[in-house]
Design a protein around this motif. Structure first.
Motif, PDB file in Angstrom:
ATOM      1  N   UNK A 279       1.080  -7.359  -4.268  1.00 40.06           N
ATOM      2  CA  UNK A 279       1.936  -5.901  -4.161  1.00 40.06           C
ATOM      3  C   UNK A 279       0.973  -5.044  -3.859  1.00 40.06           C
ATOM      4  N   UNK A 280       1.261  -4.185  -2.799  1.00 40.25           N
ATOM      5  CA  UNK A 280       0.315  -3.090  -2.246  1.00 40.25           C
ATOM      6  C   UNK A 280       1.238  -1.874  -1.981  1.00 40.25           C
ATOM      7  N   UNK A 281       1.000  -0.750  -2.663  1.00 40.41           N
ATOM      8  CA  UNK A 281       1.758   0.418  -2.389  1.00 40.41           C
ATOM      9  C   UNK A 281       0.796   1.350  -1.592  1.00 40.41           C
ATOM     10  N   UNK A 282       1.201   1.080  -0.094  1.00 42.08           N
ATOM     11  CA  UNK A 282       0.510   1.950   1.072  1.00 42.08           C
ATOM     12  C   UNK A 282       1.524   2.984   1.824  1.00 42.08           C
ATOM     13  N   UNK A 283       1.025   3.913   2.455  1.00 39.54           N
ATOM     14  CA  UNK A 283       1.916   4.495   3.436  1.00 39.54           C
ATOM     15  C   UNK A 283       1.287   4.157   5.043  1.00 39.54           C
TER      16      UNK A 283
END
Length: 451
Positions: A279-283
């Motif tokens: 999982x990765x929370x990126x813009x």
């Protein structure tokens, strides 16, 4: 960069210290060794290193404790843990406490060289992020203006849009010709956002083959393909809590678009050769100089991927459409290169500014920077004159204004295009090489109406 990089190796085995020191010195690094955590901390007190290679299992003070103590006095230290296969889980725990990465014993010299090159690239990226954050934090607009010229009306409008969209996490597509500064717009968005303390990772999709781009973005597990001698994190994973900037996104293959679309929507993906979702929370910010809607019609670009990356659009106008920026940008570059070369220059002559403002700038800001840098290098007097400006793509009418002013030349050119297209706005704007809204704005400014 490597010749000024200091490495401190911390390991209780003298043979390992000596071997690593020999390998890294051969590669051009400055290297010191310490046979214990306590000895290493004494070295740090007098002469902190840039990168620390630390063994996890050591008597008295182990690698985890050394890492904790080091971070207290050098919070931004780059620490890489060295571990045997049986203690990989401990190395992962060390990364949670601030280590950048780890590698396993026994070592291969070639693998170590490549590994250190990646660490240096990451270090350079972090330093660039820190520099830009310092520039942008001085004041809301003053800091940004250091790296992002906000002078003409079109650029003020773009700056306002940056301020408006930066706080959200919606994907942004930046369009515009090559060299207009799309990367600077992306950085400005990142550093005005709530993710400014996270990483800003840029990938030029047009410069990498499909297989390399896939590995660069998604990472890979050890043995995923020939040459994958160790697991490696990809940019999607490294961009967690930050921004991923895909430059030249129009060059991505449709197969890669499918994989990226899934990662963007689910914020989860698999490394190459992996089975465990990450999982990765990126813009996501993308940029292109290509006409993506046309590519969609030609079946060269997926419409579902386009809609996903294009929630918000920012179109950066070419330099020829924002003439007011040219003197400001030229002066900005002149000061930069005059300082680098140690020359004392007072600016540009009026004739030089007229020449710069009348040129068509097919290479946009990148070409302007090149022209100014060359002029600074060859300058002999206090002022840069027209004779010191050399253009890569000269046009016969550039600089030959005659008795007409720039305003008159532009009015005549717009009138000619409108009349040749029977005052059809869409066709006239295409002929002029500008968008419809720009043409209408110029018609209003010059009060051009069909009689």
């Amino acid at each position: 960069m490597k010749f000024s990089t200091r490495i401190l190796i911390v390991d209780d085995e003298e043979m390992i210290c000596e071997s690593l020191q020999a390998w890294f010195v051969r590669d051009g690094y400055q290297v010191e060794t310490a046979l214990s955590g306590e000895a290493a901390l004494k070295i740090v007190e007098n002469s902190p290193a840039d990168i620390y290679l630390v063994d996890i299992k050591m008597p008295h003070m182990d690698g985890i404790e050394f890492l904790t103590r080091l971070k207290e006095c050098q919070p931004n230290a780059i620490v890489v843990m060295m571990t045997a296969h049986g203690t990989v889980q401990t190395a992962v725990e060390a990364m949670k406490r601030g280590a950048m990465d780890y590698f396993c014993k026994p070592f291969d010299p070639d693998e170590l060289s490549l590994f250190m090159e990646r660490i240096l690239a990451n270090k350079a990226l972090r330093e660039e992020n820190n520099t830009l954050k310092e520039l942008l934090s001085e004041s809301n607009q003053q800091g940004l203006s250091e790296v992002f010229i906000v002078h003409s009306e079109p650029m003020r409008a773009i700056f306002s849009k940056i301020e408006e969209v930066a706080p959200s996490s919606a994907p942004i597509l930046i369009t515009g010709e090559t060299g207009v500064g799309k990367d600077m717009v992306a950085k400005a968005i990142h550093f005005r956002s709530e993710r400014s303390c996270g990483p800003f990772l840029a990938v030029n999709c047009g410069s990498l083959s499909e297989s390399i781009l896939e590995s660069e973005l998604f990472g890979h597990e050890k043995g995923a393909f020939t040459g994958a001698v160790k697991a490696r994190r990809g940019r999607l994973e490294m961009a967690h809590n930050g921004t991923l900037f895909l430059d030249e996104v129009g060059e991505i293959s449709q197969k890669m678009q499918v994989s990226l679309l899934r990662a963007i929507e689910e914020k989860s993906f698999l490394r190459l050769g992996g089975s465990q979702p990450i999982s990765s929370d990126f813009r996501l910010i993308s940029a292109t100089h290509r006409d993506l809607p046309s590519l969609i019609k030609e079946k060269q670009f997926r419409d579902d991927f386009y809609y996903r990356i294009n929630v918000i659009t920012i179109d950066v106008p070419p330099l020829r459409e924002r003439l007011d920026d040219i003197p400001v940008l030229a002066d900005h570059f002149l000061k930069r290169y005059a300082e680098e070369t140690g020359k004392s220059l007072g600016g540009f002559t009026h004739k030089a500014i007229d020449l710069l403002s009348s040129y068509h700038w097919p290479g946009n800001i990148r070409e302007l920077r090149n022209v100014v840098e060359r002029a600074v290098v060859i300058a002999r007097g206090r002022m840069i004159g027209a004779e010191e400006l050399t253009f890569v793509n000269p046009r016969h009418d550039a600089g030959l204004i005659g008795s007409a002013t720039l305003r008159e030349l532009e009015i005549n050119q717009i009138k000619a295009a409108l009349e040749s297209c029977n005052w059809n706005i869409v066709r006239s704007s295409k002929r002029l090489g500008i968008d419809r809204s720009t043409l209408m704005r110029k018609m209003k400014r010059y009060r051009l109406d069909r009689c």
